[in-house]
Design a protein around this motif. Structure first.
Motif, mmCIF file in Angstrom:
data_model
loop_
_atom_site.group_PDB
_atom_site.id
_atom_site.type_symbol
_atom_site.label_atom_id
_atom_site.label_comp_id
_atom_site.label_asym_id
_atom_site.label_seq_id
_atom_site.Cartn_x
_atom_site.Cartn_y
_atom_site.Cartn_z
ATOM 1 N N ASN A 61 39.734 42.900 40.679
ATOM 2 C CA ASN A 61 41.158 43.173 40.813
ATOM 3 C C ASN A 61 41.591 42.749 42.211
ATOM 4 O O ASN A 61 40.892 43.017 43.182
ATOM 5 C CB ASN A 61 41.430 44.672 40.606
ATOM 6 N N ALA A 62 42.730 42.078 42.311
ATOM 7 C CA ALA A 62 43.200 41.621 43.620
ATOM 8 C C ALA A 62 44.620 42.104 43.887
ATOM 9 O O ALA A 62 45.509 41.974 43.050
ATOM 10 C CB ALA A 62 43.155 40.100 43.699
ATOM 11 N N SER A 63 44.810 42.642 45.065
ATOM 12 C CA SER A 63 46.122 43.089 45.538
ATOM 13 C C SER A 63 46.621 42.115 46.590
ATOM 14 O O SER A 63 45.904 41.209 47.016
ATOM 15 C CB SER A 63 45.995 44.490 46.155
ATOM 16 N N GLY A 64 47.844 42.318 47.046
ATOM 17 C CA GLY A 64 48.380 41.497 48.123
ATOM 18 C C GLY A 64 47.542 41.615 49.382
ATOM 19 O O GLY A 64 47.292 40.631 50.080
ATOM 20 N N ALA A 65 47.070 42.817 49.674
ATOM 21 C CA ALA A 65 46.211 43.032 50.853
ATOM 22 C C ALA A 65 44.899 42.271 50.708
ATOM 23 O O ALA A 65 44.393 41.709 51.691
ATOM 24 C CB ALA A 65 45.945 44.519 51.060
ATOM 25 N N ASP A 66 44.360 42.221 49.492
ATOM 26 C CA ASP A 66 43.117 41.467 49.262
ATOM 27 C C ASP A 66 43.319 39.982 49.567
ATOM 28 O O ASP A 66 42.445 39.339 50.147
ATOM 29 C CB ASP A 66 42.640 41.616 47.816
ATOM 30 N N ALA B 15 40.173 36.332 40.175
ATOM 31 C CA ALA B 15 40.334 37.752 39.893
ATOM 32 C C ALA B 15 40.576 37.962 38.406
ATOM 33 O O ALA B 15 41.314 37.202 37.785
ATOM 34 C CB ALA B 15 41.501 38.322 40.697
ATOM 35 N N VAL B 16 39.952 38.984 37.861
ATOM 36 C CA VAL B 16 40.157 39.320 36.462
ATOM 37 C C VAL B 16 41.581 39.839 36.272
ATOM 38 O O VAL B 16 42.276 39.458 35.342
ATOM 39 C CB VAL B 16 39.112 40.344 35.982
ATOM 40 N N THR B 17 42.012 40.722 37.169
ATOM 41 C CA THR B 17 43.397 41.203 37.141
ATOM 42 C C THR B 17 44.014 40.968 38.510
ATOM 43 O O THR B 17 43.332 41.016 39.535
ATOM 44 C CB THR B 17 43.479 42.707 36.790
ATOM 45 N N LEU B 18 45.310 40.716 38.485
ATOM 46 C CA LEU B 18 46.014 40.332 39.708
ATOM 47 C C LEU B 18 47.324 41.095 39.789
ATOM 48 O O LEU B 18 48.126 41.065 38.849
ATOM 49 C CB LEU B 18 46.282 38.822 39.651
ATOM 50 N N GLN B 19 47.533 41.774 40.891
ATOM 51 C CA GLN B 19 48.800 42.460 41.098
ATOM 52 C C GLN B 19 49.871 41.434 41.470
ATOM 53 O O GLN B 19 49.575 40.396 42.061
ATOM 54 C CB GLN B 19 48.651 43.520 42.184
ATOM 55 N N ARG B 20 51.114 41.717 41.107
ATOM 56 C CA ARG B 20 52.211 40.781 41.358
ATOM 57 C C ARG B 20 52.300 40.382 42.835
ATOM 58 O O ARG B 20 52.499 39.212 43.162
ATOM 59 C CB ARG B 20 53.535 41.379 40.905
#
Length: 132
Positions: free
Chosen positions: A71-76, A102-107
């Motif tokens: 999972n990836a966030s903007g901070a990642d 990333a399997v899942t990605l935050q907007r």
């Protein structure tokens, strides 16, 4: 249920299994895979001194730096980008591309990646960029 998986370390093991499998696919495409372990004594990456790891893929003079996450966030994305900058400074090698898988990605992660020039892949179809 998710908390039970986290306590058992299943998410970490699943992420590592995915990472190893994807790197094996990349090797099959003719890339040499290097694992880089660096130190960030000044806290450039996230404000705290720490060590960091990157996967470096090399083929025909092209150097691709990759990060593989569940999972990836903007901070990642920001931390990955800063890790690549520090890698380039420490090794005097310039990355041709930076790829975050990333399997899942935050907007926010997609938006930040676009601003920083980080290629984001959430499935094999998104890796169809020439040369990836």
């Amino acid at each position: 249920l998710a908390q039970d998986f986290m306590k058992a370390g299943l998410f970490d093991r699943a992420e590592e299994a995915f990472r190893q499998g994807l790197l094996e696919v990349v090797r099959g495409l003719g890339y040499t895979v290097e694992h880089y372990q660096g130190q960030d004594p000044q806290g450039f990456i996230n404000g705290t001194p720490r060590s960091f790891d990157l996967d470096v893929l090399v083929r025909d003079g092209e150097l691709v730096v990759a990060e593989i996450k569940s999972n990836a966030s903007g901070a990642d994305v920001t931390e990955f980008h800063r890790s690549v900058l520090l890698f380039e400074q420490q090794t005097e090698r310039k990355a041709s591309r930076c790829v975050l898988v990333a399997v899942t990605l935050q907007r926010a992660a997609q938006e930040r990646a676009s601003k920083l020039g980080v290629i984001v892949a959430t499935d094999f179809g998104s890796l169809s960029t020439p040369g990836v």
